[in-house]
Design a protein around this motif. Structure first.
Motif, PDB file in Angstrom:
ATOM      1  N   SER A  83      63.877  15.769   5.730  1.00 21.26           N
ATOM      2  CA  SER A  83      64.001  16.548   4.505  1.00 21.26           C
ATOM      3  C   SER A  83      64.412  17.976   4.847  1.00 21.26           C
ATOM      4  N   TYR A  84      65.558  18.391   4.350  1.00 26.43           N
ATOM      5  CA  TYR A  84      65.981  19.772   4.586  1.00 26.43           C
ATOM      6  C   TYR A  84      65.091  20.753   3.827  1.00 26.43           C
ATOM      7  N   ASP A  85      64.516  20.311   2.709  1.00 23.19           N
ATOM      8  CA  ASP A  85      63.581  21.176   1.985  1.00 23.19           C
ATOM      9  C   ASP A  85      62.360  21.468   2.852  1.00 23.19           C
ATOM     10  N   GLY A  86      61.883  20.435   3.555  1.00 23.26           N
ATOM     11  CA  GLY A  86      60.746  20.617   4.447  1.00 23.26           C
ATOM     12  C   GLY A  86      61.085  21.556   5.597  1.00 23.26           C
ATOM     13  N   LEU A  87      62.298  21.431   6.115  1.00 23.63           N
ATOM     14  CA  LEU A  87      62.752  22.318   7.194  1.00 23.63           C
ATOM     15  C   LEU A  87      62.833  23.756   6.707  1.00 23.63           C
ATOM     16  N   ASP A  88      63.375  23.951   5.507  1.00 20.43           N
ATOM     17  CA  ASP A  88      63.456  25.306   4.924  1.00 20.43           C
ATOM     18  C   ASP A  88      62.064  25.901   4.766  1.00 20.43           C
ATOM     19  N   ALA A  89      61.112  25.080   4.329  1.00 20.24           N
ATOM     20  CA  ALA A  89      59.739  25.558   4.119  1.00 20.24           C
ATOM     21  C   ALA A  89      59.099  25.982   5.441  1.00 20.24           C
ATOM     22  N   ALA A  90      59.395  25.249   6.513  1.00 21.29           N
ATOM     23  CA  ALA A  90      58.851  25.612   7.825  1.00 21.29           C
ATOM     24  C   ALA A  90      59.352  26.980   8.263  1.00 21.29           C
ATOM     25  N   LEU A  91      60.654  27.226   8.090  1.00 21.34           N
ATOM     26  CA  LEU A  91      61.221  28.523   8.469  1.00 21.34           C
ATOM     27  C   LEU A  91      60.653  29.642   7.588  1.00 21.34           C
ATOM     28  N   LYS A  92      60.492  29.344   6.304  1.00 21.45           N
ATOM     29  CA  LYS A  92      59.947  30.345   5.371  1.00 21.45           C
ATOM     30  C   LYS A  92      58.546  30.756   5.797  1.00 21.45           C
ATOM     31  N   TRP A  93      57.734  29.772   6.215  1.00 22.73           N
ATOM     32  CA  TRP A  93      56.370  30.102   6.638  1.00 22.73           C
ATOM     33  C   TRP A  93      56.368  30.921   7.922  1.00 22.73           C
ATOM     34  N   LEU A  94      57.231  30.581   8.870  1.00 25.48           N
ATOM     35  CA  LEU A  94      57.303  31.365  10.110  1.00 25.48           C
ATOM     36  C   LEU A  94      57.711  32.809   9.820  1.00 25.48           C
ATOM     37  N   ASN A  95      58.615  33.000   8.871  1.00 22.09           N
ATOM     38  CA  ASN A  95      58.995  34.362   8.474  1.00 22.09           C
ATOM     39  C   ASN A  95      57.803  35.103   7.874  1.00 22.09           C
ATOM     40  N   ARG A  96      56.999  34.371   7.130  1.00 20.27           N
ATOM     41  CA  ARG A  96      55.800  34.976   6.526  1.00 20.27           C
ATOM     42  C   ARG A  96      54.833  35.437   7.613  1.00 20.27           C
ATOM     43  N   VAL A  97      54.686  34.613   8.657  1.00 24.34           N
ATOM     44  CA  VAL A  97      53.835  34.993   9.790  1.00 24.34           C
ATOM     45  C   VAL A  97      54.372  36.262  10.445  1.00 24.34           C
ATOM     46  N   PHE A  98      55.677  36.291  10.682  1.00 24.52           N
ATOM     47  CA  PHE A  98      56.287  37.437  11.367  1.00 24.52           C
ATOM     48  C   PHE A  98      56.116  38.718  10.554  1.00 24.52           C
ATOM     49  N   ARG A  99      56.295  38.625   9.234  1.00 23.88           N
ATOM     50  CA  ARG A  99      56.200  39.816   8.383  1.00 23.88           C
ATOM     51  C   ARG A  99      54.805  40.432   8.433  1.00 23.88           C
ATOM     52  N   LEU A 100      53.776  39.576   8.530  1.00 23.22           N
ATOM     53  CA  LEU A 100      52.418  40.109   8.592  1.00 23.22           C
ATOM     54  C   LEU A 100      52.198  40.945   9.844  1.00 23.22           C
ATOM     55  N   VAL A 101      52.768  40.504  10.956  1.00 25.63           N
ATOM     56  CA  VAL A 101      52.473  41.118  12.253  1.00 25.63           C
ATOM     57  C   VAL A 101      53.413  42.276  12.576  1.00 25.63           C
ATOM     58  N   ASN A 102      54.672  42.138  12.177  1.00 18.88           N
ATOM     59  CA  ASN A 102      55.678  43.118  12.582  1.00 18.88           C
ATOM     60  C   ASN A 102      55.351  44.514  12.037  1.00 18.88           C
ATOM     61  N   ASN A 103      55.369  45.488  12.927  1.00 22.63           N
ATOM     62  CA  ASN A 103      55.122  46.895  12.576  1.00 22.63           C
ATOM     63  C   ASN A 103      53.757  47.103  11.913  1.00 22.63           C
ATOM     64  N   THR A 104      52.760  46.324  12.331  1.00 23.16           N
ATOM     65  CA  THR A 104      51.408  46.436  11.760  1.00 23.16           C
ATOM     66  C   THR A 104      50.424  46.790  12.856  1.00 23.16           C
ATOM     67  N   THR A 105      49.502  47.688  12.525  1.00 23.78           N
ATOM     68  CA  THR A 105      48.408  48.008  13.435  1.00 23.78           C
ATOM     69  C   THR A 105      47.144  47.372  12.879  1.00 23.78           C
ATOM     70  N   PHE A 106      46.521  46.517  13.676  1.00 20.50           N
ATOM     71  CA  PHE A 106      45.331  45.801  13.223  1.00 20.50           C
ATOM     72  C   PHE A 106      44.073  46.531  13.689  1.00 20.50           C
ATOM     73  N   SER A 107      42.943  46.124  13.138  1.00 22.80           N
ATOM     74  CA  SER A 107      41.684  46.810  13.395  1.00 22.80           C
ATOM     75  C   SER A 107      41.076  46.374  14.732  1.00 22.80           C
ATOM     76  N   THR A 108      40.471  47.339  15.413  1.00 27.76           N
ATOM     77  CA  THR A 108      39.774  47.018  16.665  1.00 27.76           C
ATOM     78  C   THR A 108      38.287  46.755  16.418  1.00 27.76           C
ATOM     79  N   THR A 109      37.859  46.907  15.170  1.00 27.38           N
ATOM     80  CA  THR A 109      36.469  46.600  14.823  1.00 27.38           C
ATOM     81  C   THR A 109      36.443  45.441  13.827  1.00 27.38           C
TER      82      THR A 109
END
Length: 805
Positions: A621-647
């Motif tokens: 399913s190409y729809d399933g493949l598109d969804a996989a890439l969309k989720w990976l982009n979502r993961v990347f957006r959370l982390v990219n240029n973000t400083t997380f808490s040390t506590t």
């Protein structure tokens, strides 16, 4: 901002290769040998079906490595084969060059998918250093009496110039043809090498009980080996020829109304009467046009011919007719069947067709068809009234007392036809003297290599094309002129021990000697294979042959494990988008190279592991493949240029540790689609919070788990988080059981039993508080407003149900 999969994947593949991060270590007290059924390097390259199984082993290998195991995760090439031979014969090109080119293509594809193979251990079954050991194993088999030359009837294809195995032959329009190419195939008697796998039938059966394999595969192997305990009974013809009949139901001998011989049975021409001989010989010729699979097919109408002969039933003393029929095979049992049509569906069909006698000897209420159940004996003289077990005991006593029968065990398993009339295969380390004696090439002179020749011509005589290379065939041994064996071994020879070759290899195609002490020490470390993943199409042939060779090497003292593959897993197929099996003829084949270009290797890997259970066959399913890439982009957006808490504010404690525990268990059980679902749960939880408040070790634990499925993106995120080392050898995240005690719960709000809302609340709230929360819910209020409340039902920590008129 989305990530650039092309740049990231190229970057990390280069780093992994330069740093050799997947090199096998051997210094830990835990080991994991994780193996794929290696591919034949065809010209068409990998397809997405290959990717499914290979990704699963890669996920599991990364998992075990992070858990602190020494991991052996190799790849190699099942490089001999008929396609390369056909290419050579049709083009005049050397198949070795063609195969090496294909291997380069496959290797590149595997590397672009980010698989963590140790390419230092790469092997190629067509490399002389590999088949040197194949030849050595053959010599041991010969010395043990497990290999011999035999005149046997084979499936011969003149067009392909070679013998074909039964599973390489099919019936089309009533004619036996090769599965590959559809060339005519005939039965022909030839002198062939066979390996006596039948000598290991009992050991192969017993070994199955020790294995963590799918029950369906175990049953296939048991049925293929086909152990039967019964009695061999002597039926003499009226002319004095002794026909030995094997039966598992000697107790039904009073119902035997005719005998059936295989058309190939040696007694057929001895017993056939002159007036029936012509018809018998015509039928034998017709049988030669049928494949064994076709003859075993019970859905086909029964055929047969009366020989004109009669045999004497040794118990009833009645004369019963002797027929030949192609549903009886000569190499199972004695090639002769005691037909009891009243109690066997095949015999019933045959008897009804040819108007032969049917006599019931088991009490059956319905005598309009064959009765195969359990019942008391009737019409059986001294056996009447007895059950099966007691009747069998008594009839055996009588047969043995009168020297008419003996107890016997038979197997359906046949000896392994081990010769092929091909150029492109492992040469046998065998020569023949002028007086016909067989000699083995001295071990120090192995390997016997294929000759360098510019053009490979068919022999035209039924021999291998090697027969035309006179300077290779004719050699001297100890001053005596001899001739080499010109047949070659089948493709299955190399695949029967290749899993050991990886253990012997430190550089591609450079193997230490199998029988050396160093080899034995390595085998003790790594064997057996802990996880073997591949398709169920290999359930019998390859797996049975590999188990046989492993048992022999165990008996020789080379291995300490009888069985080669402790855990077997059959992955399901990836079907075309149309739900059909992928095929060029259907035009529904998905090329992984195209997917990597458009979506990236990580998205492809993630999608194939998430599309359903690993053992299920599901459509692309190409729809399933598109969804996989969309989720990976979502993961990347959370982390990219973000400083997380040390506590740690502890708000994510429960969901993080719960997910780590579940993913750990699920990957260990190969429930990879649900493991990915858990990663999605954790990512959703992260998105509910301001990124700067999320505890960085929790993000890092998530990235470690993600690395199993999307290793390129995970490495990139790991570096963004400030790490300079590769994720490959990082420790697997640990969950804390004390953090798995939930402080909140989701309550369902119902009105008249229908869900109208939910709310996450503290565990243990009292009834009044819960009812108040339910009534204050905006959606609940709509359904109870201006209505009479009849009842308020509370199931603590689960449901509030308000009943209204």
């Amino acid at each position: 901002m989305d990530f650039s999969h092309k740049a990231i994947e190229k970057k990390w593949q280069k780093i992994w290769k330069e740093k050799d991060v997947y090199q096998t270590t051997s210094n830990k007290d835990k080991k994991a040998y994780i193996l794929d059924m290696f591919p034949y390097p065809s010209g068409s390259g990998l397809h997405v079906g290959h990717v499914k199984g290979y990704t699963a082993t890669d996920v599991f290998s990364r998992f075990r490595r992070m858990q602190g195991y020494d991991v052996l995760h190799p790849i190699g090439w099942d490089a001999f084969g008929l396609p390369a031979e056909q290419y050579a014969l049709s083009t005049g090109n050397d198949p070795r060059e063609f195969t090496l080119k294909n291997i380069d293509t496959f290797r590149t594809q595997l590397q672009t998918l980010g698989f963590g193979y140790d390419f230092n251990k790469e092997v190629n079954t067509a490399h002389p250093e590999f088949y040197k050991t194949t030849q050595w194993i053959f010599e041991q088999l010969y010395k043990l009496g497990l290999a011999e030359l035999r005149d046997i009837e084979v499936n011969w294809s003149q067009d392909l110039g070679t013998v074909l195995a039964n599973d390489e032959v099919e019936i089309k329009d009533g004619i036996m043809v090769s599965e590959r190419g559809g060339y005519p195939v005939v039965k022909k008697t030839m002198k062939q090498w066979v390996l006596k796998i039948t000598a290991y039938a009992e050991k192969l059966l017993a070994g199955l009980e020790t294995l963590d394999w799918p029950q369906s595969v175990k049953e296939l192997q048991k049925n293929w080996i086909g152990k039967s305990e019964g009695v061999e009974i002597s039926f003499k013809t009226q002319t004095g020829v002794d026909l030995k009949v094997f039966t598992t139901r000697a107790d039904t001998i009073y119902g035997a109304t005719y005998l059936v011989l295989a058309p190939e049975h040696e007694a057929v021409h001895l017993i056939s009467t002159s007036n029936q001989l012509s018809e018998v010989e015509t039928y034998i010729k017709q049988t030669k046009q049928k494949s064994e699979i076709d003859r075993k097919d019970d859905s086909k109408p029964k055929t047969g011919v009366f020989t004109g002969a009669y045999a004497i039933n040794p118990i009833t003393k009645e004369a019963i007719p002797v027929w030949i029929a192609d549903y009886v095979l000569n190499d199972y049992g004695s090639g002769a069947v005691m037909a009891v049509p009243a109690h066997d569906p095949r015999d019933w069909e045959f008897a009804t067709k040819f108007n032969l006698a049917i006599k019931f000897v088991l009490a059956a209420k319905d005598q309009s068809k064959a009765f195969v159940g359990e019942a008391k004996h009737i019409n059986s003289d001294f056996l009447d009234g007895l059950d099966r077990q007691e009747a069998n005991r008594k009839i055996l006593e009588r047969l043995e007392a009168e020297n008419l029968g003996i107890k016997k065990i038979n197997y359906k398993l046949r000896d392994w036809l081990f010769s092929r009339q091909r150029f492109y295969g492992e040469p046998f380390p065998v020569y023949y003297t002028n007086d016909g004696n067989i000699g083995l090439i001295d071990v120090k002179d192995l390997p016997v290599t294929l000759p360098q020749t510019s053009y490979i011509k068919p022999s035209g005589t039924g021999e291998s094309p090697l027969a035309n290379v006179k300077e290779w065939v004719e050699i001297e041994v100890n001053g005596q002129k001899v001739k080499r064996e010109t047949n070659t071994m089948p493709q299955s020879a190399g695949s029967s021990w290749y899993y050991l070759a990886y253990i012997l290899t430190d550089q591609p195609n450079q193997l230490i000697d199998l029988e050396s002490e160093e080899a034995k020490a390595r085998f003790n470390k790594w064997m057996p294979v802990d996880l073997y993943i591949g398709g169920q199409e290999h359930a019998v042939g390859h797996l049975l042959y590999a188990r046989f060779w492993n048992h022999v090497l165990y008996d020789l003292g080379i291995l300490k494990t009888q069985e080669p593959f402790q855990k077997l897993y059959n992955q399901g197929m990836i079907l075309g988008p149309d739900g059909k099996k992928m095929s060029k003829s259907w035009g529904n084949v998905i090329n992984p190279d195209d997917v990597i270009q458009s979506h990236g290797a990580d998205a492809l890997r993630l999608y194939e592991m998430f599309m359903g259970p690993l053992d299920a066959s599901l459509p692309w399913s190409y729809d399933g493949l598109d969804a996989a890439l969309k989720w990976l982009n979502r993961v990347f957006r959370l982390v990219n240029n973000t400083t997380f808490s040390t506590t740690n504010n502890q708000e994510l404690d429960f969901v993080y540790h719960d997910v780590v525990k579940k993913v750990t268990i699920m990957v260990d059980e190969l429930k990879l689609n649900t493991a990915i679902s858990q990663l999605m749960v954790l990512m959703n939880a992260f998105y509910k919070y301001e990124p700067s408040t999320i505890y960085q070790p929790y993000i890092e634990g998530f990235v470690k788990m993600l690395a199993l499925f999307a290793p390129h993106l995970a490495e990139e995120i790991w570096s963004i988080l400030g790490h300079e080392t590769s994720l490959v050898n990082e420790a697997w995240p640990i969950y804390d059981e004390t953090k798995l005690i939930a402080s909140t719960v989701t309550i369902a709000f119902q009105v008249n039993g229908k869900l109208r809302g939910t709310k996450e609340v503290a565990i243990g709230l009292d009834k009044e508080t819960l009812i108040k929360l339910a009534k204050s819910d905006e959606n609940v209020d709509k359904f109870i407003k201006n209505k009479k409340i009849v009842k308020e039902i509370v199931i603590f920590d689960k449901i509030v149900n308000i009943v209204v008129n």
